[in-house]
Design a protein around this motif. Structure first.
Motif, PDB file in Angstrom:
ATOM      1  N   SER A 692     -30.904 -26.504  33.007  1.00 25.34           N
ATOM      2  CA  SER A 692     -30.239 -25.890  34.156  1.00 25.34           C
ATOM      3  C   SER A 692     -28.844 -25.407  33.787  1.00 25.34           C
ATOM      4  CB  SER A 692     -30.156 -26.892  35.321  1.00 25.34           C
ATOM      5  OG  SER A 692     -29.415 -28.042  34.939  1.00 25.34           O
ATOM      6  N   PHE A 693     -28.146 -26.137  32.894  1.00 24.14           N
ATOM      7  CA  PHE A 693     -26.816 -25.704  32.453  1.00 24.14           C
ATOM      8  C   PHE A 693     -26.921 -24.506  31.515  1.00 24.14           C
ATOM      9  CE2 PHE A 693     -26.190 -30.330  33.253  1.00 24.14           C
ATOM     10  CZ  PHE A 693     -25.346 -30.203  34.338  1.00 24.14           C
ATOM     11  N   VAL A 694     -27.973 -24.492  30.688  1.00 23.23           N
ATOM     12  CA  VAL A 694     -28.167 -23.355  29.778  1.00 23.23           C
ATOM     13  C   VAL A 694     -28.405 -22.080  30.577  1.00 23.23           C
ATOM     14  CG1 VAL A 694     -29.659 -22.403  27.987  1.00 23.23           C
ATOM     15  CG2 VAL A 694     -29.034 -24.829  27.931  1.00 23.23           C
ATOM     16  N   GLN A 695     -29.264 -22.153  31.569  1.00 25.62           N
ATOM     17  CA  GLN A 695     -29.536 -20.979  32.394  1.00 25.62           C
ATOM     18  C   GLN A 695     -28.291 -20.564  33.167  1.00 25.62           C
ATOM     19  OE1 GLN A 695     -32.844 -22.429  34.689  1.00 25.62           O
ATOM     20  NE2 GLN A 695     -34.367 -21.782  33.176  1.00 25.62           N
ATOM     21  N   GLY A 696     -27.516 -21.540  33.657  1.00 22.30           N
ATOM     22  CA  GLY A 696     -26.287 -21.211  34.387  1.00 22.30           C
ATOM     23  C   GLY A 696     -25.265 -20.557  33.503  1.00 22.30           C
ATOM     24  N   ALA A 697     -25.140 -21.027  32.274  1.00 22.85           N
ATOM     25  CA  ALA A 697     -24.174 -20.434  31.351  1.00 22.85           C
ATOM     26  C   ALA A 697     -24.563 -19.007  30.999  1.00 22.85           C
ATOM     27  CB  ALA A 697     -24.089 -21.286  30.079  1.00 22.85           C
ATOM     28  N   ALA A 698     -25.875 -18.763  30.801  1.00 20.56           N
ATOM     29  CA  ALA A 698     -26.325 -17.401  30.493  1.00 20.56           C
ATOM     30  C   ALA A 698     -26.078 -16.469  31.660  1.00 20.56           C
ATOM     31  CB  ALA A 698     -27.815 -17.430  30.133  1.00 20.56           C
ATOM     32  N   ALA A 699     -26.066 -17.001  32.881  1.00 24.40           N
ATOM     33  CA  ALA A 699     -25.812 -16.181  34.066  1.00 24.40           C
ATOM     34  C   ALA A 699     -24.327 -16.022  34.341  1.00 24.40           C
ATOM     35  CB  ALA A 699     -26.512 -16.804  35.280  1.00 24.40           C
ATOM     36  N   GLY A 700     -23.485 -16.601  33.496  1.00 28.24           N
ATOM     37  CA  GLY A 700     -22.049 -16.463  33.664  1.00 28.24           C
ATOM     38  C   GLY A 700     -21.432 -17.489  34.586  1.00 28.24           C
ATOM     39  N   ASN A 701     -22.137 -18.551  34.899  1.00 28.32           N
ATOM     40  CA  ASN A 701     -21.603 -19.589  35.789  1.00 28.32           C
ATOM     41  C   ASN A 701     -20.500 -20.354  35.060  1.00 28.32           C
ATOM     42  OD1 ASN A 701     -21.711 -22.594  36.815  1.00 28.32           O
ATOM     43  ND2 ASN A 701     -22.493 -21.327  38.486  1.00 28.32           N
ATOM     44  N   ARG A 702     -19.290 -20.324  35.622  1.00 33.22           N
ATOM     45  CA  ARG A 702     -18.141 -20.923  34.952  1.00 33.22           C
ATOM     46  C   ARG A 702     -18.286 -22.443  34.844  1.00 33.22           C
ATOM     47  NH1 ARG A 702     -12.879 -18.849  37.916  1.00 33.22           N
ATOM     48  NH2 ARG A 702     -11.988 -20.226  36.299  1.00 33.22           N
ATOM     49  N   GLU A 703     -18.841 -23.081  35.878  1.00 33.13           N
ATOM     50  CA  GLU A 703     -18.987 -24.537  35.853  1.00 33.13           C
ATOM     51  C   GLU A 703     -19.955 -24.968  34.746  1.00 33.13           C
ATOM     52  OE1 GLU A 703     -19.129 -22.711  38.515  1.00 33.13           O
ATOM     53  OE2 GLU A 703     -17.415 -23.362  39.711  1.00 33.13           O
ATOM     54  N   SER A 704     -21.070 -24.210  34.603  1.00 35.95           N
ATOM     55  CA  SER A 704     -22.036 -24.554  33.562  1.00 35.95           C
ATOM     56  C   SER A 704     -21.426 -24.377  32.179  1.00 35.95           C
ATOM     57  CB  SER A 704     -23.285 -23.674  33.694  1.00 35.95           C
ATOM     58  OG  SER A 704     -23.942 -23.928  34.929  1.00 35.95           O
ATOM     59  N   LEU A 705     -20.670 -23.293  31.984  1.00 34.17           N
ATOM     60  CA  LEU A 705     -20.009 -23.081  30.706  1.00 34.17           C
ATOM     61  C   LEU A 705     -19.035 -24.215  30.389  1.00 34.17           C
ATOM     62  CD1 LEU A 705     -19.312 -19.239  31.017  1.00 34.17           C
ATOM     63  CD2 LEU A 705     -20.810 -20.336  29.318  1.00 34.17           C
ATOM     64  N   ALA A 706     -18.261 -24.618  31.395  1.00 33.56           N
ATOM     65  CA  ALA A 706     -17.273 -25.681  31.182  1.00 33.56           C
ATOM     66  C   ALA A 706     -17.952 -26.996  30.847  1.00 33.56           C
ATOM     67  CB  ALA A 706     -16.390 -25.813  32.419  1.00 33.56           C
ATOM     68  N   ILE A 707     -19.051 -27.268  31.529  1.00 31.22           N
ATOM     69  CA  ILE A 707     -19.758 -28.537  31.293  1.00 31.22           C
ATOM     70  C   ILE A 707     -20.325 -28.580  29.888  1.00 31.22           C
ATOM     71  CG2 ILE A 707     -21.819 -29.836  31.954  1.00 31.22           C
ATOM     72  CD1 ILE A 707     -21.242 -29.017  34.853  1.00 31.22           C
ATOM     73  N   ILE A 708     -20.934 -27.473  29.451  1.00 30.37           N
ATOM     74  CA  ILE A 708     -21.509 -27.456  28.100  1.00 30.37           C
ATOM     75  C   ILE A 708     -20.406 -27.613  27.054  1.00 30.37           C
ATOM     76  CG2 ILE A 708     -22.754 -26.067  26.415  1.00 30.37           C
ATOM     77  CD1 ILE A 708     -24.354 -24.853  28.678  1.00 30.37           C
ATOM     78  N   ARG A 709     -19.284 -26.891  27.224  1.00 34.05           N
ATOM     79  CA  ARG A 709     -18.175 -27.023  26.267  1.00 34.05           C
ATOM     80  C   ARG A 709     -17.694 -28.467  26.194  1.00 34.05           C
ATOM     81  NH1 ARG A 709     -16.130 -22.105  28.758  1.00 34.05           N
ATOM     82  NH2 ARG A 709     -16.453 -20.329  27.313  1.00 34.05           N
ATOM     83  N   ALA A 710     -17.584 -29.139  27.388  1.00 35.51           N
ATOM     84  CA  ALA A 710     -17.099 -30.516  27.422  1.00 35.51           C
ATOM     85  C   ALA A 710     -18.076 -31.458  26.718  1.00 35.51           C
ATOM     86  CB  ALA A 710     -16.895 -30.955  28.870  1.00 35.51           C
ATOM     87  N   ILE A 711     -19.360 -31.230  26.943  1.00 30.62           N
ATOM     88  CA  ILE A 711     -20.362 -32.103  26.312  1.00 30.62           C
ATOM     89  C   ILE A 711     -20.342 -31.928  24.809  1.00 30.62           C
ATOM     90  CG2 ILE A 711     -22.837 -32.558  26.103  1.00 30.62           C
ATOM     91  CD1 ILE A 711     -23.132 -31.786  29.047  1.00 30.62           C
ATOM     92  N   VAL A 712     -20.260 -30.665  24.352  1.00 31.33           N
ATOM     93  CA  VAL A 712     -20.259 -30.406  22.909  1.00 31.33           C
ATOM     94  C   VAL A 712     -19.027 -31.008  22.260  1.00 31.33           C
ATOM     95  CG1 VAL A 712     -20.109 -28.592  21.166  1.00 31.33           C
ATOM     96  CG2 VAL A 712     -21.696 -28.353  23.090  1.00 31.33           C
ATOM     97  N   ALA A 713     -17.864 -30.817  22.891  1.00 33.75           N
ATOM     98  CA  ALA A 713     -16.622 -31.354  22.323  1.00 33.75           C
ATOM     99  C   ALA A 713     -16.685 -32.879  22.266  1.00 33.75           C
ATOM    100  CB  ALA A 713     -15.432 -30.897  23.165  1.00 33.75           C
ATOM    101  N   MET A 714     -17.171 -33.471  23.309  1.00 31.70           N
ATOM    102  CA  MET A 714     -17.264 -34.936  23.340  1.00 31.70           C
ATOM    103  C   MET A 714     -18.233 -35.432  22.277  1.00 31.70           C
ATOM    104  SD  MET A 714     -18.515 -37.312  26.523  1.00 31.70           S
ATOM    105  CE  MET A 714     -20.092 -36.450  26.496  1.00 31.70           C
ATOM    106  N   ALA A 715     -19.383 -34.779  22.144  1.00 29.55           N
ATOM    107  CA  ALA A 715     -20.368 -35.200  21.151  1.00 29.55           C
ATOM    108  C   ALA A 715     -19.818 -35.052  19.734  1.00 29.55           C
ATOM    109  CB  ALA A 715     -21.647 -34.377  21.321  1.00 29.55           C
ATOM    110  N   ASP A 716     -19.118 -33.939  19.487  1.00 31.60           N
ATOM    111  CA  ASP A 716     -18.551 -33.746  18.153  1.00 31.60           C
ATOM    112  C   ASP A 716     -17.551 -34.843  17.826  1.00 31.60           C
ATOM    113  OD1 ASP A 716     -20.102 -31.532  17.755  1.00 31.60           O
ATOM    114  OD2 ASP A 716     -18.544 -30.093  18.338  1.00 31.60           O
ATOM    115  N   SER A 717     -16.722 -35.199  18.819  1.00 34.18           N
ATOM    116  CA  SER A 717     -15.706 -36.219  18.552  1.00 34.18           C
ATOM    117  C   SER A 717     -16.332 -37.594  18.345  1.00 34.18           C
ATOM    118  CB  SER A 717     -14.711 -36.277  19.718  1.00 34.18           C
ATOM    119  OG  SER A 717     -15.369 -36.689  20.919  1.00 34.18           O
TER     120      SER A 717
END
Length: 774
Positions: A692-717
């Motif tokens: 659902s976040f992937v589809q939201g990010a592809a549609a330009g949803n700012r909240e979905s983009l922010a959530i994915i960035r936060a998850i990726v950054a957290m996982a990397d750290s």
């Protein structure tokens, strides 16, 4: 010796002749011993007078010495048996009185049999008369044992008959013999009568003692008393115990009307309890009553008495009042009421339980059938209560149930009764549901009220409410059918998401029957070989090379065709069939993975039921050992829901799996509780981002983009990998790459496929040599 002694218990019941003649000690011998000695002395004196001058003096003196010695021996035997009661004597004891009687018989046989030839015929008759008198007295005055009397009589009397027979006096011998036989029968009969009388006397004494003991115990008892009233129903002869029960002095209660003494305030108002009115009527009609339970008032307190009474009639047939017994049974009555309450009410909430709800529903159905109206039953289940109970503890859960019951009870009208069926299930019985939307109004009000937040032990709690209802007698003529149909409607309410009200429809039976058949088929699925595995590829975000597969379970039922996992997986979890099915999935997935390149991982989804099984780590180890798959190539996928229960077993099982060298992935992160505490406590190898976040990010949803960035950054750290799910277009893949996700899973790179198709995929999407997908 007490009445219950073994001696008295050994008394014969029918007193046969053998028992009379046997070694049965006769206690009357102790009282008759002096009279027997006196009779012996008188008979000896008469014999000496008759023999003096006719028989040599020396012979007479020798006989006197012999008779005296026999008498002394008999006296000593009587003294030795003086302590014996009416009982069987031992053989040694029985021999002594018989020997004494034999000695006495021989001594008294000598005057006639030994000296009869020295005297004339008239003296012979006189000696026989003395001997007959002596044997008669011995029969009347019993010896220690009856057989001793018979021995003496037979020896002494038989010697006389033998003497007359030898002397040729046939008539006198016959008379002597007949006298002897009569004496024997008389001895047996008189002895039987004496022993029977003694036994009856002992039995009466025993009964008197038992009655006295019972009366003494009764009078000294703490709860029972005797009571008595005269013809005017005024108490008489007030005992101390009865006065204590009345809460008065005996003198104060004497002569007062019984009903007035126990009526309390009801005497002034004239409103008597039914049990007290019944007592008054029994006394008025002079009827016997037994164990009558009466509610009384003593000292302003309500008590319960159990009374029994019998009318007294004198010899002239005149009524003399009542006499009876009573006891205070207040404590027993209260315990009985408590037991009755516990049988019909829930102890936690105080609401009626299933038994009382069933009885009320049955009564409402009878009323509805009689007056052609309607009643209804609403089944209520709390949504998300299980999570509250398992995360915050049963103490908080019990408090929450108590608050729910208070709100539910407050919403009830006079025609409605609410109760608790058990656990987090409640029910409402509507006695009158004739209105077109009566049930819907109650259901809507219950959902709205129970869904409001609760403040419990410092926690703000939210629970949803699912309601299912059935109307009687339309949906069932019995309470059991109505409850079953309302339960089916409740299942329907929960299936559609909860927090709604569903009414019963006949089609629900078809759904329930389908679920039952589906469960039966699921239990046979593994044995029939109906389960199969599918594998969806996971690719590297940069190279698009296959780095792993997610194992997906498929069921091709012979009875139901291809069954959706969304349908049979929850059923398997509810029935705990997920444990054996999960074991098979692990073995099959590991076996198939051994056919792939060494860098390709296999991910297997695991249910919370499997983690709480206790043997999960052993199951994983056995699957790896039996297939030879290296542990680092196996990844266990879990969702946050496995931690909503007591998470200690789940965490322990996953820690053991990690210790084996396997990876653990957190699936659907961001759609559940998204608790960062899980990430701190567990060493996840991968975090999977929901589609659902992937589809939201592809549609330009700012909240979905922010959530994915936060998850990726957290996982990397935290040193974890990320996998984006649901990639179906090139645009979605490009966004995923830009946001930094390392792996991608979606239909664009492959749908779920068989193991053979997966091997073909490796040839088409091989990774460049030496490149890693971690």
């Amino acid at each position: 010796m007490t009445p219950s002694s073994p001696a008295r218990q050994a008394l014969p019941q029918d007193l046969p002749a053998l028992a009379v003649l046997g070694a049965l000690h006769d206690p009357a011998s102790r009282r008759s011993a002096p009279l027997r000695m006196l009779a012996q002395a008188a008979a000896a004196l008469a014999t000496v007078v008759l023999l003096y001058g006719r028989v040599p003096t020396l012979a007479v003196l020798a006989w006197i010495a012999l008779a005296a010695a026999a008498q002394v021996y008999a006296w000593r035997v009587d003294r030795a048996l003086a302590a014996a009661d009416t009982r069987r004597l031992s053989p040694p004891e029985a021999r002594h009185p018989v020997a004494a009687a034999l000695a006495a018989g021989i001594a008294w046989a000598l005057p006639l049999a030994g000296f009869g030839s020295f005297v004339d015929g008239q003296t012979q008759v006189k000696l026989w008369a003395v001997l007959t008198m002596l044997t008669t007295v011995s029969a009347i005055l019993p010896a220690a044992v009856p057989i001793a009397t018979l021995v003496f009589s037979c020896v002494a009397g038989g010697s006389a008959a033998a003497f007359f027979l030898i002397s040729g006096h046939w008539d006198t011998a016959a008379i002597a013999l007949l006298s002897l036989l009569a004496l024997v029968f008389a001895t047996v009969d008189s002895t039987r009568r004496r022993i029977a009388a003694g036994r009856a006397e002992a039995a009466m004494a025993e009964k008197d003692e038992v009655v006295s003991l019972l009366l003494r115990e009764f009078e000294e008892g703490e709860a029972d008393w005797l009571w008595q009233v005269d013809p005017a129903r005024r108490v008489r002869s007030v005992s101390p115990r009865f006065a204590f029960a009345l809460g008065r002095q005996a003198a104060q209660a004497e002569g007062q009307p019984l009903v007035q003494l126990i009526a309390g305030s009801a005497w002034d108002t004239g409103v008597f309890p039914p049990s007290l009115r019944e007592l008054a009527e029994r006394l008025k009609r002079r009827e016997h009553f037994s164990n009558l339970l009466v509610r009384v008032e003593i000292g302003g307190q309500t008590r319960w008495w159990e009374l029994s009474g019998t009318p007294r009639i004198d010899e002239q047939g005149l009524f003399q009042g009542f006499r009876g017994v009573g006891s205070d049974v207040t404590e027993a009555r209260e315990n009985s009421d408590k037991i009755a309450w516990l049988a019909r009410y829930d102890t936690l909430t105080g609401l009626p339980n299933r038994l009382m709800l069933t009885e009320t529903l049955a009564s409402a159905l009878d009323h509805a059938a009689k007056w052609r109206t309607r009643c209804a039953l609403l089944m209520i289940d709390l949504d998300r209560f299980k999570a509250v109970n398992e995360t915050l503890g049963h103490h908080v859960g019990d408090q929450l149930l108590a608050r729910v019951s208070e709100r539910l009870k407050a919403e009830m009208s006079e025609d409605a009764l609410c109760g608790r069926l058990g656990g987090d299930e409640f029910a409402v019985v509507l006695r009158d549901a004739a209105g077109p939307d009566a049930v819907e109004r109650v259901a809507r009000r219950v959902i709205e009220r129970l869904s409001e937040p609760y403040e419990v032990d410092g926690h703000t709690l939210f629970v949803g409410v699912s309601v299912g209802s059935a109307v009687g007698p339309r949906d069932g003529a019995t309470a059991e059918k109505i409850m079953r149909n309302a339960d089916l409607a409740l299942y329907r309410s929960k299936d559609v998401g909860g927090n709604v009200h569903c009414t019963y429809e006949p089609v629900l039976h078809a759904h329930a029957d389908e679920r039952r058949k589906l469960e039966a088929a699921l239990r046979r699925a593994l044995g029939r070989g109906e389960m199969r595995m599918a594998y969806q590829p996971v690719v590297d975000a940069g190279t698009e090379g296959v780095v792993g597969f997610e194992a997906l379970l498929r069921w091709d039922s012979a009875d139901h065709g291809s069954v959706s996992p969304a349908k049979f997986i929850p059923l398997a979890e509810d029935t705990r069939l997920i444990v054996p099915i999960g074991e098979w999935v692990l073995r099959e997935a590991c076996r198939e993975a051994t056919n792939w390149p060494a860098h390709v991982r296999i991910a297997v989804n695991v249910s919370g039921e499997q983690l709480h099984d206790g043997n999960f780590a052993s199951t994983v180890a056995n699957a790896l050992t039996s297939t030879g798959l290296p542990p680092h190539r196996l990844e266990i996928e879990v969702t946050e829901s496995v931690f909503l229960r007591d998470d200690a077993p789940a965490r322990a099982a996953l820690d053991q799996v990690i210790a084996l060298g396997c990876g653990v992935a957190l699936d659907d992160f961001g759609t559940g509780y998204s608790s960062l505490g899980y990430l701190r406590r567990m060493r996840f190898s991968t975090i999977k981002i929901d589609r659902s976040f992937v589809q939201g990010a592809a549609a330009g949803n700012r909240e979905s983009l922010a959530i994915i960035r936060a998850i990726v950054a957290m996982a990397d750290s935290l040193g974890m990998s990320t996998t984006a799910e649901g990639a179906e277009t090139e645009k979605e893949v490009e966004i995923i790459r830009q946001l930094g996700c390392r792996k991608i899973q979606g239909y664009l790179f492959g749908r779920p496929m068989t193991g053979r198709d997966a091997q073909v995929l490796f040839r088409e999407r091989a990774l460049p040599s030496g490149q890693s997908a971690a």
